[in-house]
Design an enzyme around this catalytic site. Structure first.
Site, PDB file in Angstrom:
ATOM      1  N   SER A 116       0.793  -1.230   0.000  1.00 60.51           N
ATOM      2  CA  SER A 116       0.000   0.000   0.000  1.00 60.51           C
ATOM      3  C   SER A 116       0.822   1.274   0.000  1.00 60.51           C
ATOM      4  O   SER A 116       0.311   2.337  -0.364  1.00 60.51           O
ATOM      5  CB  SER A 116      -0.936   0.013   1.220  1.00 60.51           C
ATOM      6  OG  SER A 116      -1.813  -1.083   1.197  1.00 60.51           O
ATOM      7  N   ASP A 341      -8.798  -4.249   3.290  1.00 59.94           N
ATOM      8  CA  ASP A 341      -7.520  -4.946   3.165  1.00 59.94           C
ATOM      9  C   ASP A 341      -7.276  -5.887   4.334  1.00 59.94           C
ATOM     10  O   ASP A 341      -6.869  -7.041   4.158  1.00 59.94           O
ATOM     11  CB  ASP A 341      -6.408  -3.895   3.078  1.00 59.94           C
ATOM     12  CG  ASP A 341      -5.016  -4.489   3.116  1.00 59.94           C
ATOM     13  OD1 ASP A 341      -4.580  -5.042   2.089  1.00 59.94           O
ATOM     14  OD2 ASP A 341      -4.347  -4.387   4.172  1.00 59.94           O
TER      15      ASP A 341
END
Length: 505
Positions: A116, A341
């Site tokens: 990320s 996530d």
């Protein structure tokens, strides 16, 4: 000689002409079929669309961490089924409100499958970088503080502040986590969230931790809105957490960053629970800082049970826009659905879907708050996950339910993972005959056992957009194009003061 006449028609006029032409055609046998008619109406709607080429006064970027395309499909079905309507033909708010769609390539400078940190950096700064790093270019060396010099890059939030716009960041993860941190921080190591996580080399070379960088951020007059989790990174080890009173802050440098933030703003409000959040009056509040958990905020499915209570992502988005909209110059806002996530990493599809639906509600709330003609709204993901939708389940079968039976005569679910905690080393696949796979705590089965955490995936993710210059999102694009479209649509760099656009040290 024949004279050629050119007639220019608006999108709406084209749609009317097309409808009239269709009406004059000989009827097809399928002309009254419901699917045929709905697709025809969809065609007419698209023909009537007109690209918006005005300047974007405001920019709102929704980043749903780990939102793979299968997650979108599954969440769409789930949301419809939860409402008692047909899930397959259902649409999430952003699928209806944000008509321009592209695919984003998420690879990084050094990796086929991204994390990320550099993907968020790509969206905030326009460059691809190295896995595990934030706010720096490809020149950086992972977890080497000295290599940051000359590699730091400027974010669109820094440019917006220097141009006099208001800025805000929201995340259901820690506000020092990769995606929100990419709006303000420059670090060779994404885990440097507080001073105790800095390496000896980082300390020797003067690198700051991410939480300190947020409070010390020198762009403009700082973020007008910061809402998320991660309280422990801002409190010293001598201060007890207000919610988990048996826990202390994480900082060892003696700095109480919450108190430092309070001292900076005479128009500011710091909140840590929903009661305090609800009491904030946007009309009289110039800066809002909310830290609702020691670490990440609760999953949406668990939020109602939280001891201190915390606002939803839609509520945070709405209040943020109320505060930011007071600036006539406009604003830039990033909203992260960070826990999609985390649910995927846990192999827990149900919570991932519930959090995705919560983000869709936030998109609707944002759209209802702004003038969509002058606001560029984008929704995308940083990377995908290994969730799959498989088998041959019948229409309206529960998306969290059983899809069929394998050759081993054991049932399998529609949603599974390629790897993760849903598979156990040296254990045969479980028989799901008497298992409630729709339970919120159920972990989907996986192919490859990976202990406690499923991995990211490298497939393309979707970009949805509406508003000024949203039509630039089409085809398959590089992820870092997102920054460039936001920059071009808003003309923020041209509005910024040249002396204020450098990297924040």
């Amino acid at each position: 000689m024949k004279r050629l006449t050119t007639i220019f028609l608006s999108g709406a006029a084209v749609a009317l002409v097309t409808q009239a032409a269709f009406a004059q055609q000989a009827p097809l046998p399928q002309a009254t079929d419901s699917y045929f008619l709905s697709a025809q109406q969809e065609l007419f709607s698209k023909l009537a669309e007109q690209p918006n080429t005005g300047r974007a006064k405001n920019v709102i970027l929704f980043v749903v961490d780990g939102l793979s395309i299968p997650t979108i499909t599954a969440a769409r079905i789930y949301e419809g089924q939860q409402r008692g309507v047909d899930g397959e033909s259902n649409s999430l708010s952003f699928e209806k409100l944000l008509p321009y769609v592209a695919l984003s390539k998420t690879y990084t400078h050094d990796a086929q499958v991204a994390d990320s940190a550099p993907t968020a950096t790509a969206m905030m700064t326009g460059v691809k970088s190295v896995n595990g790093t934030i706010g720096v270019s490809q020149k950086v060396t992972l977890e080497n503080c000295a290599s940051q010099k000359g590699a730091e890059v400027t974010t669109i939030f820094e440019q917006a502040e220097s141009a006099g716009l208001s800025t805000g960041i929201i995340s259901t993860a820690r506000i020092t986590h990769a995606t929100p941190a990419a709006t303000y921080a420059k670090v060779a190591g994404r885990d440097w969230e507080n001073d105790t996580s800095l390496s000896d080399e980082a300390k020797q070379n003067g690198c700051k931790d991410i939480a300190a960088q947020l409070i010390d951020w020198s762009a403009g007059n700082g973020f007008e809105v910061v809402l998320g989790g991660g309280r422990s990174n801002f409190l010293p080890e001598t201060v007890a957490d207000p919610e988990a009173t048996d826990k202390m802050g994480a900082r060892k440098d003696g700095r109480n960053l919450v108190d430092e933030w309070k001292a900076k703003y005479n128009d500011g409000a710091y909140v840590w629970n929903k009661t305090e959040f609800d009491a904030v009056d946007p009309a009289t509040t110039g800066h809002l800082f909310g830290l609702f958990e020691r670490s990440h905020m609760q999953y949406e499915a668990d939020r109602a049970k939280d001891k201190g209570s915390e606002p939803s992502i839609a509520e945070m988005t709405s209040k943020a826009i109320d505060i930011l909209s007071k600036n006539d110059e406009g604003f830039v806002l990033m909203v992260e659905g960070g826990r999609v996530d985390h649910a995927h990493h846990a192999g827990n599809a149900a919570r991932a879907l519930v959090d995705t639906v919560a983000v869709a509600q936030a998109v609707q709330a944002a759209y209802d708050k702004v003038n969509p003609e002058e606001t560029l709204i984008i929704l995308t993901a940083d990377h995908s996950h290994t969730l799959t939708i498989n088998g041959y389940p019948k229409r309206n079968n529960p998306i969290l339910g059983i899809a069929g039976e394998g050759e081993d005569k054991k049932a399998y679910t529609t949603l599974t993972y390629a790897n993760g905690p849903g598979a156990k080393l040296d254990e045969p696949r479980a028989d799901l005959k008497d298992v409630d796979t729709t339970d919120i705590d159920y972990l989907q089965q996986a192919l490859v056992p990976l202990g406690e955490s499923e991995t990211h995936a490298g497939d393309d993710v979707a970009i949805f957009a509406a508003g000024p210059w949203a039509h630039l999102f089409r085809g398959v694009v590089e992820q870092n194009l997102i920054y460039h479209v936001m920059s071009y649509a808003s003309q923020i760099p041209a509005r910024a003061k040249p002396e204020a656009t450098g990297s924040v040290k």
